[in-house]
Design a protein around this motif. Structure first.
Motif, PDB file in Angstrom:
ATOM      1  N   SER A   1       0.831  -1.212   0.000  1.00  0.00           N
ATOM      2  CA  SER A   1       0.000   0.000   0.000  1.00  0.00           C
ATOM      3  C   SER A   1       0.864   1.260   0.000  1.00  0.00           C
ATOM      4  N   LYS A   2       1.926   1.252   0.809  1.00  0.00           N
ATOM      5  CA  LYS A   2       2.818   2.410   0.860  1.00  0.00           C
ATOM      6  C   LYS A   2       3.522   2.622  -0.473  1.00  0.00           C
ATOM      7  N   ARG A   3       3.987   1.542  -1.074  1.00  0.00           N
ATOM      8  CA  ARG A   3       4.660   1.649  -2.378  1.00  0.00           C
ATOM      9  C   ARG A   3       3.695   2.136  -3.453  1.00  0.00           C
ATOM     10  N   TRP A   4       2.451   1.655  -3.368  1.00  0.00           N
ATOM     11  CA  TRP A   4       1.430   2.078  -4.327  1.00  0.00           C
ATOM     12  C   TRP A   4       1.161   3.574  -4.201  1.00  0.00           C
ATOM     13  N   ASP A   5       1.074   4.049  -2.941  1.00  0.00           N
ATOM     14  CA  ASP A   5       0.838   5.480  -2.710  1.00  0.00           C
ATOM     15  C   ASP A   5       2.015   6.319  -3.227  1.00  0.00           C
TER      16      ASP A   5
END
Length: 301
Positions: free
Chosen positions: A293-297
């Protein structure tokens, strides 16, 4: 009185903690009793020949008889109490992480267990009926074991990225114990599991060395202070050792020698396997989801 007052101010029983304890230690047992003593117990039963979305999920909260209910409830109350101690007292998981974990265990794992019972196990006849809370209990016991490793990782400053390999090593060791002590598997199975355990331990070799050096340095510093030394002895003999023993007792209760109960019911050992091993992986799964999720953001920003 002032002394106890300061302790209460330092470690207050928050409203959130009280709600968490009430939900898992009171509300869920009440729900299980309500299901068992009402027609819902029959309505929720999962018939392999005629599965529905509701029975696939809710069959995990029904029971065959009173002994089935009491045995599952006893193991549940012990395991959830230990989990709440680690989460609420030792802060192993944040409240958000804890409820994410519980959502996986209570909402997702029942579907996985039931679908396995219906579609993936060829020896089950189409007339088979599946009920029982033991799969969720097994997941909670596995989750508790995993939290002990999460505690070690977080307290020693390690990230949870390699936790899955530590968990896989634990799973492999569990399987080796089962094959030797319970189900008398052959030499090839034991050799394969030993090799898998060795591979997993090699991956987490640096983590093990880091944890060992942390414990060693902590003990050395505590030896210079008698109060700290006795505190660590108390923690080991009063908390850690009993916790490990309770974990072993819970583990052996999940995988009995006799898969037929005194009442003549079959123990759904596959539900125990699936629940236990998925429960061990839950903290790593949540860690992985958060990392993605963090990488996607970051990629979108």
């Amino acid at each position: 009185m002032k002394k106890y007052g300061s302790l209460l101010r330092k470690y207050p029983l928050s409203k959130e903690n009280a709600i968490d304890a009430m939900v898992f230690e009171i509300v869920i047992p009440i729900f299980l009793f309500t299901v068992f003593f009402t027609p819902l117990n029959q309505v929720f039963a999962l018939h392999a020949s005629n599965p529905t979305l509701s029975t696939i999920y809710f069959s995990n909260f029904a029971h065959a008889d009173a002994n089935h209910l009491i045995n599952n409830l006893t193991l549940y109350l012990i395991s959830i109490y230990l989990i709440l101690v680690l989460v609420l007292a030792f802060k192993v998981r944040s409240r958000k992480e804890f409820y994410f974990d519980m959502a996986i265990i209570y909402l997702l794992i029942p579907f996985i267990i039931s679908l396995y019972n219906i579609y993936l196990h060829p020896s089950h006849s189409t007339t088979a009926v599946f009920i029982g809370f033991s799969g969720i209990v097994a997941a909670l016991i596995g989750y508790f074991v995993s939290l002990l490793f999460v505690l070690m990782y977080t307290k020693t400053g390690l990230k949870l990225s390699n936790l899955v390999f530590m968990a896989c090593a634990v799973i492999s060791i569990n399987l080796i114990l089962l094959t030797i002590l319970r189900y008398r598997a052959g030499f090839e199975e034991i050799l394969t599991l030993t090799f898998l355990t060795f591979l997993c331990l090699m991956v987490v070799k640096k983590d093990i060395v880091h944890i060992s050096s942390f414990v060693s340095s902590t003990l050395k510093s505590s030896l210079q202070h008698k109060n700290l030394y006795f505190l660590y002895l108390l923690l080991f003999f009063g908390i850690l050792f009993p916790t490990v023993m309770i974990s072993l007792i819970l583990w052996f209760s999940l995988f009995p020698d006799d898969l037929i109960t005194d009442a003549g019911n079959n123990v759904n050992i596959y539900a125990h396997y699936i629940g236990y091993y998925l429960g061990i992986l839950v903290p790593w799964i949540v860690y992985l989801i958060r990392s993605i999720s963090k990488r996607w953001d970051l990629w979108l920003s």
